[in-house]
Scaffold this motif. Structure first.
Motif, PDB file in Angstrom:
ATOM      1  N   TRP A   1       4.310   2.802 -13.088  1.00  9.37           N
ATOM      2  CA  TRP A   1       5.062   2.209 -14.203  1.00  9.37           C
ATOM      3  C   TRP A   1       5.506   0.783 -13.919  1.00  9.37           C
ATOM      4  O   TRP A   1       6.455   0.294 -14.529  1.00  9.37           O
ATOM      5  N   SER A   2       4.840   0.120 -13.002  1.00 15.08           N
ATOM      6  CA  SER A   2       5.313  -1.222 -12.672  1.00 15.08           C
ATOM      7  C   SER A   2       5.155  -2.184 -13.851  1.00 15.08           C
ATOM      8  O   SER A   2       5.807  -3.224 -13.905  1.00 15.08           O
ATOM      9  N   ASP A   3       4.296  -1.818 -14.801  1.00 14.42           N
ATOM     10  CA  ASP A   3       4.150  -2.678 -15.980  1.00 14.42           C
ATOM     11  C   ASP A   3       4.933  -2.163 -17.176  1.00 14.42           C
ATOM     12  O   ASP A   3       4.804  -2.710 -18.277  1.00 14.42           O
ATOM     13  N   VAL A   4       5.670  -1.086 -16.978  1.00 15.48           N
ATOM     14  CA  VAL A   4       6.462  -0.558 -18.094  1.00 15.48           C
ATOM     15  C   VAL A   4       7.803  -1.286 -18.132  1.00 15.48           C
ATOM     16  O   VAL A   4       8.552  -1.275 -17.163  1.00 15.48           O
ATOM     17  N   HIS A   5       8.073  -1.927 -19.263  1.00 15.85           N
ATOM     18  CA  HIS A   5       9.337  -2.655 -19.425  1.00 15.85           C
ATOM     19  C   HIS A   5      10.079  -2.026 -20.600  1.00 15.85           C
ATOM     20  O   HIS A   5       9.920  -2.452 -21.743  1.00 15.85           O
ATOM     21  N   PRO A   6      10.891  -0.994 -20.313  1.00 14.30           N
ATOM     22  CA  PRO A   6      11.407  -0.133 -21.370  1.00 14.30           C
ATOM     23  C   PRO A   6      12.140  -0.847 -22.505  1.00 14.30           C
ATOM     24  O   PRO A   6      12.032  -0.435 -23.640  1.00 14.30           O
ATOM     25  N   PHE A   7      12.878  -1.878 -22.216  1.00 17.90           N
ATOM     26  CA  PHE A   7      13.613  -2.523 -23.318  1.00 17.90           C
ATOM     27  C   PHE A   7      13.132  -3.956 -23.519  1.00 17.90           C
ATOM     28  O   PHE A   7      13.920  -4.844 -23.829  1.00 17.90           O
ATOM     29  N   GLY A   8      11.850  -4.170 -23.335  1.00 17.28           N
ATOM     30  CA  GLY A   8      11.312  -5.519 -23.481  1.00 17.28           C
ATOM     31  C   GLY A   8      11.613  -6.344 -22.239  1.00 17.28           C
ATOM     32  O   GLY A   8      12.115  -5.825 -21.249  1.00 17.28           O
ATOM     33  N   GLY A   9      11.331  -7.628 -22.307  1.00 18.88           N
ATOM     34  CA  GLY A   9      11.612  -8.512 -21.172  1.00 18.88           C
ATOM     35  C   GLY A   9      10.752  -8.159 -19.974  1.00 18.88           C
ATOM     36  O   GLY A   9       9.626  -7.672 -20.127  1.00 18.88           O
ATOM     37  N   THR A  10      11.284  -8.425 -18.798  1.00 19.38           N
ATOM     38  CA  THR A  10      10.465  -8.204 -17.602  1.00 19.38           C
ATOM     39  C   THR A  10      11.014  -7.084 -16.729  1.00 19.38           C
ATOM     40  O   THR A  10      10.449  -6.790 -15.684  1.00 19.38           O
TER      41      THR A  10
ATOM     42  N   ASP B   1       0.840  -1.212   0.000  1.00 19.02           N
ATOM     43  CA  ASP B   1       0.000   0.000   0.000  1.00 19.02           C
ATOM     44  C   ASP B   1       0.867   1.252   0.000  1.00 19.02           C
ATOM     45  O   ASP B   1       0.571   2.235  -0.682  1.00 19.02           O
ATOM     46  N   PHE B   2       1.946   1.185   0.775  1.00 18.69           N
ATOM     47  CA  PHE B   2       2.847   2.326   0.851  1.00 18.69           C
ATOM     48  C   PHE B   2       3.477   2.610  -0.523  1.00 18.69           C
ATOM     49  O   PHE B   2       3.512   3.757  -0.997  1.00 18.69           O
ATOM     50  N   LEU B   3       3.915   1.542  -1.192  1.00 19.46           N
ATOM     51  CA  LEU B   3       4.556   1.727  -2.504  1.00 19.46           C
ATOM     52  C   LEU B   3       3.581   2.237  -3.551  1.00 19.46           C
ATOM     53  O   LEU B   3       3.987   2.808  -4.569  1.00 19.46           O
ATOM     54  N   ALA B   4       2.309   2.008  -3.326  1.00 11.59           N
ATOM     55  CA  ALA B   4       1.314   2.396  -4.326  1.00 11.59           C
ATOM     56  C   ALA B   4       1.005   3.892  -4.289  1.00 11.59           C
ATOM     57  O   ALA B   4       0.183   4.379  -5.056  1.00 11.59           O
ATOM     58  N   ASP B   5       1.663   4.609  -3.396  1.00  3.35           N
ATOM     59  CA  ASP B   5       1.351   6.023  -3.228  1.00  3.35           C
ATOM     60  C   ASP B   5       2.537   6.906  -3.674  1.00  3.35           C
ATOM     61  O   ASP B   5       3.400   7.264  -2.868  1.00  3.35           O
ATOM     62  N   PRO B   6       2.594   7.263  -4.955  1.00  2.00           N
ATOM     63  CA  PRO B   6       3.761   7.985  -5.474  1.00  2.00           C
ATOM     64  C   PRO B   6       4.004   9.320  -4.767  1.00  2.00           C
ATOM     65  O   PRO B   6       5.157   9.733  -4.614  1.00  2.00           O
ATOM     66  N   LEU B   7       2.951   9.931  -4.293  1.00  2.00           N
ATOM     67  CA  LEU B   7       3.123  11.239  -3.657  1.00  2.00           C
ATOM     68  C   LEU B   7       3.916  11.126  -2.355  1.00  2.00           C
ATOM     69  O   LEU B   7       4.854  11.881  -2.105  1.00  2.00           O
ATOM     70  N   ALA B   8       3.527  10.144  -1.544  1.00  2.00           N
ATOM     71  CA  ALA B   8       4.257   9.926  -0.287  1.00  2.00           C
ATOM     72  C   ALA B   8       5.711   9.567  -0.585  1.00  2.00           C
ATOM     73  O   ALA B   8       6.639  10.088   0.041  1.00  2.00           O
ATOM     74  N   LEU B   9       5.905   8.698  -1.581  1.00  2.00           N
ATOM     75  CA  LEU B   9       7.276   8.291  -1.912  1.00  2.00           C
ATOM     76  C   LEU B   9       8.103   9.490  -2.355  1.00  2.00           C
ATOM     77  O   LEU B   9       9.283   9.610  -2.029  1.00  2.00           O
TER      78      LEU B   9
END
Ligand code: PHE
Length: 455
Positions: free
Chosen positions: A374-383, A147-155
């Motif tokens: 951006w947890s689903d963003v894989h900039p150069f392919g792969g995982t 839950d903490f990681l899901a809050d970009p503002l707090a981070l």
């Protein structure tokens, strides 16, 4: 018999061997040993990773650390200048300075994600102190962390705060800023880790944890494990990018580099092992997943703190100390960046510290968003996410290759006569062993580990 003693005056020096030692240990001991090492063991094959890591640290990391500190003390300037000047002196070529430039790039990239993660640690201080984590199960602390990681503002807030804390001491200069903090905080951190290990020994599944960490499992040693452990050896010792070049530049002539390096390496190994011994028994006793990834420390230790008497206070103190350990490392990432530009551009040390810190802070958003939007963003392919890429590029490519270049430089380019005097081994046998390691063993081993990764 140091040839460059007098040149040190302009650059400033550590006030004592102890101060240098604490700063160098402060640089090496940080998130790498307490946050990253345990989760890399978890994702990288348990004891197989541990074994390769120990071999890498001793056979490759230690000799390169000695080489880097020596070159720093010989050059007595910022990392790039030192390499340009020594390159000129010994080979007639200034291109060695490029190694320093790559190092600066690596430092900016590492600082960018380092500050994000150290920010998590800051955030956990009030979370624990206010009792928000008391009595939670492993599953619940896991959810709290997600839950903490899901809050970009707090981070963003904690990331900014940590970067600010890094910039201020660097802007103020090496002695007044960096030394003061490390001399008493590092010993305290060790003490607290020992307390946590005792707790894990009593309340956790100590045997399972120890088996996981130490039972040799040669079958699990793959090239992936070798590369990851090599990268971790460089990262955890702060070598391959110019931090130790920059710190060596302030080192008084009389201090023994080999002895000091052994102490630094020992401290790095000890903290990593203590962190592992505190964490894995809790993992197994609570049915947690050892390959949980970057959240491992935050999820496991909060279970322990939540269950022990006075845990809210202990827990808060632990995360304060972790943040401080991170701070003494992040400062050593910003220092070579500042040192590289000081004298080259007409800006004050303080202005350079602010600019360097802000650039790294902005870059940090690639990491910060990797854990949420951006947890689903894989900039150069792969995982791999952005964070995974920055981590991979720095730890597994830039630091090892930078370290190899420094090893080659110290072993092949600097004359034997000069290096004997500059390194300062008391025994000719150890000097020859060191020379063999930096000339042949470390370069071949590291290049093999990096190259096989591309096939
Ligand atoms: N050694 C630090 C750690 O383990 C990270 C670091 C890497 C610091 C490179 C400086 C240079 O946390």
């Amino acid at each position: 018999m140091q040839s460059n003693d007098n040149a040190g005056a302009a650059a400033g020096q550590w006030s004592s061997r102890f101060a240098f030692l604490m700063a160098a240990i402060g640089s090496s001991v940080g998130l790498g040993n307490i946050w990253k090492f345990p989760y890399m063991i978890g994702t990288g094959g348990g004891s197989a990773f541990m074994l390769v890591y120990l071999i890498c640290v001793l056979a490759v990391g230690l000799p390169i650390l000695i080489a880097e500190l020596t070159l720093g003390r010989m050059g007595r300037q910022g990392p790039i200048e030192t390499l340009v000047e020594l390159g000129h002196r010994y080979s007639g070529r200034a291109t060695w300075g490029l190694v320093g430039c790559v190092g600066v790039l690596a430092a900016v990239l590492i600082l960018s994600f380092y500050s994000v993660v150290a920010g998590w640690s800051l955030a956990y201080i009030p979370k624990l102190l206010m009792g928000g984590m008391t009595g939670l199960s492993g599953a619940e602390t896991g959810k709290a962390f997600d839950d903490f990681l899901a809050d970009p503002l707090a981070l963003t807030f904690w990331h900014a705060l940590f970067m600010l804390l890094t910039i201020i001491p660097v802007a103020r200069g090496i002695q007044s800023g960096i030394e003061k903090a490390v001399v008493w905080m590092m010993p305290l951190l060790f003490a607290l880790l020992v307390v946590l290990c005792i707790y894990a020994g009593i309340e956790g599944d100590f045997t399972a944890g120890m088996v996981y960490l130490f039972k040799p499992d040669f079958g699990a040693v793959t090239w992936d494990v070798v590369l990851a452990a090599t990268g971790q050896a460089f990262f955890s010792l702060s070598i391959g990018l110019g931090t130790m070049l920059a710190y060596g530049a302030y080192l008084p002539g009389g201090v023994s580099i080999p002895r000091t390096s052994v102490v630094i390496v020992f401290a790095a190994i000890l903290t990593a092992v203590l962190a592992g011994a505190a964490i894995f028994p809790i993992v197994f006793a609570n049915g947690l997943n050892p390959s949980e990834g970057p959240g491992l420390v935050f999820v496991t230790l909060t279970v322990a703190f939540g269950a022990m008497p006075g845990g809210a206070i202990f827990g808060a103190v632990f995360f304060v100390l972790l943040a401080i350990a991170a701070l003494t490392s992040s400062v050593s990432l910003l220092e070579p960046i500042v040192a590289a530009f000081a004298g080259r551009v007409r800006l004050s040390r303080s202005a350079l510290a602010w600019i360097g810190g802000i650039v790294a802070w902005v870059l940090g958003f690639l990491t910060l968003f990797s854990f949420n939007i951006w947890s689903d963003v894989h900039p150069f392919g792969g995982t791999r996410t952005w964070f995974d890429w920055i981590d991979f590029l720095t730890s597994n490519i830039l630091l090892p290759l930078g370290g190899v270049m420094l090893a080659l430089f110290a072993g092949w380019v600097v004359t034997r006569q000069d290096s004997v005097a500059a390194v300062g081994f008391e025994s000719p046998f150890f000097y020859s062993l060191w020379r063999l390691l930096v000339r042949v063993v470390a370069p071949i081993g590291v290049v093999a580990a990096v190259v096989t990764n591309f096939f």
